[in-house]
Design an enzyme around this catalytic site. Structure first.
Site, PDB file in Angstrom:
ATOM      1  N   GLY A   1      35.146  31.029  31.892  1.00  0.00           N
ATOM      2  CA  GLY A   1      34.428  30.874  31.013  1.00  0.00           C
ATOM      3  C   GLY A   1      35.280  30.864  29.297  1.00  0.00           C
ATOM      4  O   GLY A   1      34.878  30.238  28.398  1.00  0.00           O
TER       5      GLY A   1
ATOM      6  N   GLU B   1      44.623  39.111  37.177  1.00  0.00           N
ATOM      7  CA  GLU B   1      44.204  37.947  35.857  1.00  0.00           C
ATOM      8  C   GLU B   1      45.202  36.629  36.085  1.00  0.00           C
ATOM      9  O   GLU B   1      45.627  36.558  34.968  1.00  0.00           O
ATOM     10  CB  GLU B   1      45.368  38.981  34.132  1.00  0.00           C
TER      11      GLU B   1
ATOM     12  N   LEU C   1      49.082  36.114  39.731  1.00  0.00           N
ATOM     13  CA  LEU C   1      49.677  35.645  41.039  1.00  0.00           C
ATOM     14  C   LEU C   1      48.481  35.060  41.957  1.00  0.00           C
ATOM     15  O   LEU C   1      49.353  34.692  43.012  1.00  0.00           O
ATOM     16  CB  LEU C   1      48.801  37.205  41.689  1.00  0.00           C
TER      17      LEU C   1
ATOM     18  N   VAL D   1      41.738  32.474  42.388  1.00  0.00           N
ATOM     19  CA  VAL D   1      40.589  32.667  42.839  1.00  0.00           C
ATOM     20  C   VAL D   1      39.461  31.533  43.198  1.00  0.00           C
ATOM     21  O   VAL D   1      39.071  30.912  42.986  1.00  0.00           O
ATOM     22  CB  VAL D   1      39.863  33.831  42.276  1.00  0.00           C
TER      23      VAL D   1
ATOM     24  N   TYR E   1      33.703  53.424  23.656  1.00  0.00           N
ATOM     25  CA  TYR E   1      33.348  52.559  23.416  1.00  0.00           C
ATOM     26  C   TYR E   1      33.376  52.168  21.918  1.00  0.00           C
ATOM     27  O   TYR E   1      32.428  52.277  21.156  1.00  0.00           O
ATOM     28  CB  TYR E   1      32.158  50.836  24.393  1.00  0.00           C
TER      29      TYR E   1
END
Length: 542
Positions: A120, A248, A251, A254, A460
């Protein structure tokens, strides 16, 4: 829905000019008018260096390339507002199936073209751009968006990696099931992106990360296709899926995953609790996290964050609690949770909100984030609802403030309970001092806990301060560097759920053990011998 090419989310939700000015009035030192949003047709996109074969699903259209240049970090928004498209991909791929992915990687490996997977495009850590000199392709996977198979008995589904959050939930709805994973980027991120970044989602306790919901994965690498077995659990050596969770895009790509599902909730309830100070509130949250009651939502807002979101205007800290269940009413569990909070020094604000809901309740970006966004019968939004509304709106507020040359940064971490108080106090003091040094002006450094565990929490932080027009990115870099150095010194993770990308690489390099780094480099060389997949993420490019 029209996606914004330069900022977060949808164009119809972006702040108008007068809203930007109104917000900026709260921060001394900002200009009086917002920077104009450039029109794509007025910008120069560099000529493509590629002449890709017509047999592949690739486009060199300048507008499409511009929209795939960056993620959605503050740095990305400011560069886009400045019309800086010098790093645009040379082409954008839109594979329609796994065979397209294989053919694209085969071509790229032969041609020496870099490929950066793109879901996205909501990365806030520089995870979907390329900062090197080679020609590169952004591989947009959103055409791989189907739920291919549902196993109702095992409560699992085989889902393609390019399915956006609302798209996959809509396909699961007729079966009465839900993945129940709702990051803030839910509307604008994909299953494959969640898996590749080990995304944190809806649950503040128990199933906090997408890792917990994975049954098996299918990943296309330049060296071949990886597919793990569907198993509820296994002790057979290191987990194959763990190799790709959090990889990420460096590799492999997906393409599918079997995901563990849940029945859709039928009961929800929420409450908010106020505390006089953060230390008292932290003690309460620790007691709750260690009680085994597993609230779906357990967000603690310090006084500054509570004021910023409208959850409190009295200088108190606010704890937002939410519970949900598909099987049994939850009022009793909520009462136990608020009882623990009260025993630790909290004051329950008003009456709990919630009850039975339709099992086929709609899930959308405005209503999906957590169980604590309830509105009572009189239509009044409680503190939890106010927080949720601000939570969903915050990325658009950040973009509006960026147009006014404000510096806006969020970063998250995690550490064990014995270090939480020190970490929060140190980060707020030292990052606050760095903000003053970098910008010459005071700034906000607020904190909230997004996720909590029996052994620790995920603080956070939100930083807002005035910047200087033309120097925003450099100032943001300095603030981010200061924050990363503080976290590293305190032994806290560089990221709890935002991923590593390129922006967090220095902190990640400090955090991981060197033998593991060597093993990761060896795996990269084996699976991607030409070094075409997302170079610079996690490890240095070959």
């Amino acid at each position: 829905m029209t996606r914004s090419w330069w900022g977060w989310g949808r164009t119809d939700r972006a702040l108008a000019d007068d809203e930007c000015v109104e917000l900026a009035a709260l921060i001394p030192g900002l200009p009086g008018r917002p920077r104009a949003v450039p029109r794509l047709r007025d910008l120069e996109v560099p000529p493509s260096r590629l002449g890709p074969p017509s047999s592949l699903p690739l486009t060199t259209d300048p507008a499409v390339r511009a929209a795939h240049s960056y993620g959605k970090a503050y740095r990305d928004v400011v560069r886009a507002l400045a019309g800086d498209l010098g790093g645009a991909p040379d082409a954008v791929a839109h594979p329609a199936d796994e065979d397209d992915v294989v053919r694209l990687l085969d071509w790229a490996g032969t041609a020496g073209v870099v490929v950066v997977p793109f879901g996205g495009g909501s990365s806030v850590v520089g995870g979907v751009e390329y900062r090197g000199d080679r020609p590169w392709v952004s591989m947009d996977l959103t055409r791989l968006d189907r739920v291919l198979e549902i196993d109702r008995v095992s409560r699992a589904a085989r889902i393609q990696g390019g399915a956006l959050g609302p798209v996959l939930e809509e396909q699961l709805r007729p079966a009465g099931l839900t993945l129940r994973h709702f990051p803030q980027s839910f509307e604008f991120s994909t299953l494959g992106g969640w898996l590749a970044t080990r995304a944190g989602g809806h649950y503040a306790t128990l199933h906090t990360h997408i890792d917990d919901l994975v049954e098996s994965m299918r990943v296309v690498t330049p060296a071949g296709v990886h597919e793990s077995w569907r198993l509820p659990g296994s002790g057979a050596g290191p987990s194959p899926d763990r190799l790709f969770l959090g990889s990420e895009g460096t590799l492999g790509v997906v393409t599918e995953a079997w995901m563990r599902l849940q029945d859709r909730p039928r009961w929800k309830a929420s409450a908010s609790v106020t505390f006089p100070d953060m230390t008292t509130a932290t003690t309460a949250v620790r007691a709750i996290s260690q009680a085994g009651l597993h609230p779906a939502n357990c967000r603690l807002l310090d006084a500054g964050e509570a004021a910023l979101s409208g959850a409190s205007t009295t200088g108190e800290c606010v704890l937002v609690l939410g519970v949900e269940s598909a099987a049994v009413p939850v009022a009793g569990r909520l009462a136990e949770l608020t009882g623990l909070a009260r025993d630790a020094g909290g004051s329950v604000a008003g009456d709990p909100v919630g009850g039975a809901v339709d099992a086929a309740d709609a899930i959308d970006a405005a209503g999906a984030i957590d169980a604590a966004g309830a509105i009572d019968a009189a239509g009044a939004i409680d503190a939890a609802g106010a927080w949720r509304a601000a939570f969903l709106r915050m990325p658009y507020v950040r973009d509006g403030l960026a147009r006014m040359s404000a510096i806006v940064e969020t970063f998250e971490t995690a550490c064990t309970w014995d270090r939480v108080d020190e970490l929060v106090a140190t980060v707020q003091a030292e990052v606050g001092a760095a903000v003053g040094e970098v910008t010459g002006a005071p700034g906000l450094v607020n904190c909230r806990f997004t996720h909590v565990y029996p052994d620790g929490a995920a603080p956070y932080f939100t930083v807002i301060t005035a910047g200087r027009p033309g120097s925003e990115v450099a100032m943001w870099d300095d603030v981010k560097t200061a924050a990363s150095e503080v976290l590293g010194r305190l032994g806290a993770t560089i990221t709890h759920h935002h991923a590593v990308g390129r922006d967090h690489r220095p902190g990640y390099d400090r955090q991981r053990p060197e033998p593991f780094a060597a093993a990761l480099r060896a795996v990269k060389a084996t699976l991607d011998p030409a070094g075409i997949l997302n170079p610079g993420v996690l490890i240095d490019p070959v």
